[in-house]
Design a protein around this motif. Structure first.
Motif, PDB file in Angstrom:
ATOM      1  N   ASP A 115       0.815  -1.216   0.000  1.00 22.83           N
ATOM      2  CA  ASP A 115       0.000   0.000   0.000  1.00 22.83           C
ATOM      3  C   ASP A 115       0.850   1.267   0.000  1.00 22.83           C
ATOM      4  OD1 ASP A 115      -2.685  -1.154   0.130  1.00 22.83           O
ATOM      5  OD2 ASP A 115      -2.106  -1.859   2.111  1.00 22.83           O
ATOM      6  N   LEU A 117       2.601   4.680  -0.696  1.00 24.54           N
ATOM      7  CA  LEU A 117       2.168   5.871  -1.419  1.00 24.54           C
ATOM      8  C   LEU A 117       3.349   6.825  -1.602  1.00 24.54           C
ATOM      9  CD1 LEU A 117      -1.220   6.646   0.397  1.00 24.54           C
ATOM     10  CD2 LEU A 117      -0.872   5.412  -1.758  1.00 24.54           C
ATOM     11  N   THR A 143       7.348   0.492  -9.522  1.00 18.88           N
ATOM     12  CA  THR A 143       7.011  -0.146  -8.257  1.00 18.88           C
ATOM     13  C   THR A 143       7.361  -1.628  -8.212  1.00 18.88           C
ATOM     14  OG1 THR A 143       4.779  -0.640  -9.057  1.00 18.88           O
ATOM     15  CG2 THR A 143       5.098   1.450  -7.862  1.00 18.88           C
ATOM     16  N   PRO A 166       0.284  -0.212  -4.805  1.00 18.86           N
ATOM     17  CA  PRO A 166       0.927   1.083  -4.519  1.00 18.86           C
ATOM     18  C   PRO A 166       0.427   2.189  -5.431  1.00 18.86           C
ATOM     19  CG  PRO A 166       2.390  -0.321  -5.776  1.00 18.86           C
ATOM     20  CD  PRO A 166       1.195  -1.166  -5.441  1.00 18.86           C
ATOM     21  N   GLY A 167       0.712   3.413  -5.027  1.00 18.33           N
ATOM     22  CA  GLY A 167       0.307   4.563  -5.829  1.00 18.33           C
ATOM     23  C   GLY A 167       0.871   5.854  -5.284  1.00 18.33           C
ATOM     24  N   ILE A 168       0.085   6.908  -5.367  1.00 19.27           N
ATOM     25  CA  ILE A 168       0.531   8.262  -5.044  1.00 19.27           C
ATOM     26  C   ILE A 168      -0.447   8.872  -4.044  1.00 19.27           C
ATOM     27  CG2 ILE A 168       0.962  10.561  -6.016  1.00 19.27           C
ATOM     28  CD1 ILE A 168       1.792   9.228  -8.590  1.00 19.27           C
ATOM     29  N   SER A 169       0.081   9.565  -3.058  1.00 20.68           N
ATOM     30  CA  SER A 169      -0.791  10.212  -2.080  1.00 20.68           C
ATOM     31  C   SER A 169      -1.609  11.304  -2.751  1.00 20.68           C
ATOM     32  CB  SER A 169       0.039  10.817  -0.944  1.00 20.68           C
ATOM     33  OG  SER A 169       0.732  11.973  -1.384  1.00 20.68           O
ATOM     34  N   ASP A 193      -4.278   5.105  -9.867  1.00 21.92           N
ATOM     35  CA  ASP A 193      -4.407   5.300  -8.429  1.00 21.92           C
ATOM     36  C   ASP A 193      -4.073   4.047  -7.645  1.00 21.92           C
ATOM     37  OD1 ASP A 193      -5.424   7.981  -7.442  1.00 21.92           O
ATOM     38  OD2 ASP A 193      -6.763   7.666  -9.147  1.00 21.92           O
ATOM     39  N   ALA A 194      -3.716   4.256  -6.377  1.00 23.39           N
ATOM     40  CA  ALA A 194      -3.447   3.151  -5.466  1.00 23.39           C
ATOM     41  C   ALA A 194      -4.708   2.313  -5.260  1.00 23.39           C
ATOM     42  CB  ALA A 194      -2.966   3.701  -4.127  1.00 23.39           C
ATOM     43  N   ALA A 197      -7.365   3.877  -3.069  1.00 24.33           N
ATOM     44  CA  ALA A 197      -7.663   5.280  -3.383  1.00 24.33           C
ATOM     45  C   ALA A 197      -9.142   5.623  -3.356  1.00 24.33           C
ATOM     46  CB  ALA A 197      -7.074   5.654  -4.745  1.00 24.33           C
ATOM     47  N   PHE A 200      -9.607   7.745  -0.339  1.00 24.38           N
ATOM     48  CA  PHE A 200      -8.846   8.988  -0.192  1.00 24.38           C
ATOM     49  C   PHE A 200      -9.771  10.192  -0.337  1.00 24.38           C
ATOM     50  CE2 PHE A 200      -4.591   7.068  -1.917  1.00 24.38           C
ATOM     51  CZ  PHE A 200      -4.623   6.124  -0.910  1.00 24.38           C
ATOM     52  N   CYS A 206      -5.337  10.657  -8.369  1.00 20.05           N
ATOM     53  CA  CYS A 206      -4.566  10.790  -9.616  1.00 20.05           C
ATOM     54  C   CYS A 206      -5.500  11.046 -10.789  1.00 20.05           C
ATOM     55  CB  CYS A 206      -3.720   9.548  -9.853  1.00 20.05           C
ATOM     56  SG  CYS A 206      -2.337   9.385  -8.706  1.00 20.05           S
TER      57      CYS A 206
END
Length: 257
Positions: A115, A117, A143, A166-169, A193-194, A197, A200, A206
């Motif tokens: 997970d 970010l 990743t 995984p992804g980006i905050s 996106d994670a 997400a 979020f 994203c």
């Protein structure tokens, strides 16, 4: 020697390598699974028209059944509500589909945390080592997730709490989309996106920020590990579907060796 002839000579001589970043497209290609009550895309399949038989004695061909967002594919701005007045996939600028690429490699951290970010501080650290993010470039997030891409269960990695990838905050997605000159984001996972997400703020940041800023997404990449942190040229070739929100694409990179 003229520039394009020099490029062809460099490719033929091995000074420039063409790295294929595209996952093969078949009925085994993993696809995003949305929970009820949302609708999902169909898996990829071929429908035979003829194969050297009575329906066509001298030729073989198929009908293709798939969704726009299947396999290695491009997200156009119009794909998301925040970009609903933006470009469809047929309107994407060719100068953004052939563009520089930078690679941010977090595969070591993802190995211990599915997970994970990416945060702004991570990108700042990358810039300290490699220079500022160039305008007009794609950011490719490495990743290691492509190692899972032949196993849909491991690739989607879902449990009773939802998918884990995984992804980006959200904060970093907003910053990259709105405060840098990037033209797009590319990832090895099923979507930009994670996996978590959906929870979020905003959901799927994203998509929300990049497509809302008129930028693009690129998913299910392979072989990003073969690219340097800077210096590669990305070539993205979606189908120019009029009114399309995205398209499967052949994606490759030119890398000077």
């Amino acid at each position: 020697m003229p520039l394009l002839q020099d490029l062809l000579a460099a490719i033929a001589g091995g000074r420039v390598e063409i790295v294929d970043l595209t996952a093969p497209l078949s009925n085994e290609t993993p696809i995003l699974q949305l929970p009820e009550p949302f609708s999902n895309t169909i898996p990829f399949s071929l429908e035979l028209i003829s194969r050297y038989d009575d329906a066509g004695p001298g030729w073989y061909w198929n009908n293709i059944h798939t969704g726009e967002h299947t396999g290695t594919h491009v997200d156009a701005p119009v794909h998301w509500a925040t970009g609903k007045d933006g470009a469809d996939v047929s309107q994407l600028a060719l100068t953004q589909l052939v563009a520089p690429a930078v690679v941010v490699d977090v595969s070591g951290r993802v190995a211990d945390d599915a997970d994970f970010l990416l945060g702004i501080d991570d990108v700042k650290a990358w810039e300290a080592a490699n220079g500022p993010l160039p305008d007009g470039a794609w950011l490719l997030l490495r990743t290691g997730w492509d190692a899972r891409s032949t196993d849909a269960g491991r690739f989607l990695n879902a449990d009773e709490n939802g998918p884990h990838s995984p992804g980006i905050s959200a904060e970093c997605a907003r910053w990259l989309a709105e405060d840098t000159g990037l033209v797009g984001l590319g990832v090895e996972t099923v979507g930009t996106d994670a996996g978590a997400a959906h929870s979020f703020e905003p959901a799927f940041p994203c998509h929300h920020y990049f497509l809302g800023a008129g930028k693009m997404g690129l998913t299910q990449l392979r072989n990003v590990a073969s690219l340097p942190p800077t210096g590669a040229v990305l070539v993205v070739s979606p189908l120019p579907i009029v009114g399309g929100s995205g398209s499967p694409a052949r994606v490759y990179a030119l890398v000077e060796r």
